[in-house]
Design a protein around this motif. Structure first.
Motif, PDB file in Angstrom:
ATOM      1  N   UNK A   1      40.902  50.789  40.371  1.00  0.00           N
ATOM      2  CA  UNK A   1      40.077  50.178  41.399  1.00  0.00           C
ATOM      3  C   UNK A   1      40.962  49.299  42.273  1.00  0.00           C
ATOM      4  N   UNK A   2      40.908  49.449  43.587  1.00  0.00           N
ATOM      5  CA  UNK A   2      41.752  48.637  44.462  1.00  0.00           C
ATOM      6  C   UNK A   2      40.944  47.489  45.048  1.00  0.00           C
ATOM      7  N   UNK A   3      41.581  46.335  45.096  1.00  0.00           N
ATOM      8  CA  UNK A   3      40.959  45.138  45.658  1.00  0.00           C
ATOM      9  C   UNK A   3      41.752  44.717  46.889  1.00  0.00           C
ATOM     10  N   UNK A   4      41.052  44.213  47.884  1.00  0.00           N
ATOM     11  CA  UNK A   4      41.716  43.744  49.096  1.00  0.00           C
ATOM     12  C   UNK A   4      42.428  42.424  48.843  1.00  0.00           C
ATOM     13  N   UNK A   5      42.112  41.770  47.737  1.00  0.00           N
ATOM     14  CA  UNK A   5      42.733  40.487  47.454  1.00  0.00           C
ATOM     15  C   UNK A   5      43.219  40.452  46.017  1.00  0.00           C
ATOM     16  N   UNK A   6      44.148  39.572  45.739  1.00  0.00           N
ATOM     17  CA  UNK A   6      44.699  39.419  44.409  1.00  0.00           C
ATOM     18  C   UNK A   6      43.668  38.742  43.513  1.00  0.00           C
ATOM     19  N   UNK A   7      43.500  39.204  42.273  1.00  0.00           N
ATOM     20  CA  UNK A   7      42.553  38.545  41.373  1.00  0.00           C
ATOM     21  C   UNK A   7      42.938  37.081  41.172  1.00  0.00           C
ATOM     22  N   UNK A   8      41.948  36.224  41.147  1.00  0.00           N
ATOM     23  CA  UNK A   8      42.193  34.797  40.954  1.00  0.00           C
ATOM     24  C   UNK A   8      41.320  34.296  39.820  1.00  0.00           C
ATOM     25  N   UNK A   9      41.636  33.112  39.334  1.00  0.00           N
ATOM     26  CA  UNK A   9      40.815  32.439  38.344  1.00  0.00           C
ATOM     27  C   UNK A   9      40.320  31.140  38.962  1.00  0.00           C
ATOM     28  N   UNK A  10      39.257  30.602  38.404  1.00  0.00           N
ATOM     29  CA  UNK A  10      38.732  29.336  38.901  1.00  0.00           C
ATOM     30  C   UNK A  10      39.700  28.211  38.542  1.00  0.00           C
ATOM     31  N   UNK A  11      39.792  27.182  39.395  1.00  0.00           N
ATOM     32  CA  UNK A  11      40.635  26.024  39.056  1.00  0.00           C
ATOM     33  C   UNK A  11      40.178  25.374  37.746  1.00  0.00           C
ATOM     34  N   UNK A  12      41.077  24.624  37.116  1.00  0.00           N
ATOM     35  CA  UNK A  12      40.762  23.961  35.850  1.00  0.00           C
ATOM     36  C   UNK A  12      39.852  22.754  36.027  1.00  0.00           C
ATOM     37  N   UNK A  13      39.770  22.206  37.234  1.00  0.00           N
ATOM     38  CA  UNK A  13      38.903  21.058  37.497  1.00  0.00           C
ATOM     39  C   UNK A  13      37.443  21.484  37.454  1.00  0.00           C
ATOM     40  N   UNK A  14      36.559  20.504  37.326  1.00  0.00           N
ATOM     41  CA  UNK A  14      35.124  20.782  37.418  1.00  0.00           C
ATOM     42  C   UNK A  14      34.746  20.921  38.892  1.00  0.00           C
ATOM     43  N   UNK A  15      33.913  21.893  39.235  1.00  0.00           N
ATOM     44  CA  UNK A  15      33.449  21.984  40.629  1.00  0.00           C
ATOM     45  C   UNK A  15      32.514  20.817  40.931  1.00  0.00           C
ATOM     46  N   UNK A  16      32.494  20.381  42.197  1.00  0.00           N
ATOM     47  CA  UNK A  16      31.565  19.317  42.579  1.00  0.00           C
ATOM     48  C   UNK A  16      30.194  19.892  42.891  1.00  0.00           C
ATOM     49  N   UNK A  17      30.135  21.214  43.091  1.00  0.00           N
ATOM     50  CA  UNK A  17      28.875  21.864  43.431  1.00  0.00           C
ATOM     51  C   UNK A  17      28.955  23.315  42.996  1.00  0.00           C
ATOM     52  N   UNK A  18      27.857  23.816  42.465  1.00  0.00           N
ATOM     53  CA  UNK A  18      27.730  25.241  42.134  1.00  0.00           C
ATOM     54  C   UNK A  18      26.377  25.706  42.623  1.00  0.00           C
TER      55      UNK A  18
END
Length: 133
Positions: A1-18
């Motif tokens: 499967x090809x993706x237009x972007x490189x796979x990323x992971x979420x930052x280790x910090x807590x999000x301020x909003x979800x």
């Protein structure tokens, strides 16, 4: 499967909003409306700004806002915000937004980057100095 972007992971910090966009947040083509994302970015950026100002802040500038990928109904958006600069009355915040695509492969993509400036205000909505740290 090809993706237009490189796979990323979420930052280790807590999000301020979800938040998860709903069908009412879309444009006429069914994509999540950029203005809706901008409003969520503004809310997320205000969180650390208000904390640093120890009170009320007002948005005075959207210095930069880039939409990197589309956002779809059902994506789980995570907003990460950090202060990058403070002045006498102002707080500049960078906001990065990631989407967790709600599919079997659980793809994560960075969808938006923004820099906003807030000013600390008093009860009369006039600018005031930031409190000392």
């Amino acid at each position: 499967m090809s993706h237009a972007c490189t796979p990323v992971t979420l930052p280790n910090d807590d999000p301020v909003l979800r938040v998860m966009p709903m069908p009412t947040d879309t444009n006429i083509h069914g994509d999540v409306f950029g203005g809706w994302i901008m409003s969520q970015v503004d809310i997320a950026g205000a969180v650390p700004a208000a904390r640093r100002a120890n009170g009320r802040v007002a948005t005075v500038a959207v210095n930069a806002l880039v939409f990197r990928q589309p956002v779809f109904v059902g994506d789980l958006l995570s907003f990460y915000a950090k202060i990058v600069k403070t002045g006498n009355t102002s707080v500049t915040v960078e906001v990065d937004v990631y989407a967790q695509r709600q599919r079997l492969d659980a793809e994560i993509v960075k969808v938006t980057e923004a820099t906003l400036t807030y000013v600390a205000t008093d009860e009369a909505r006039h600018s005031r100095p930031l409190p000392m740290l």
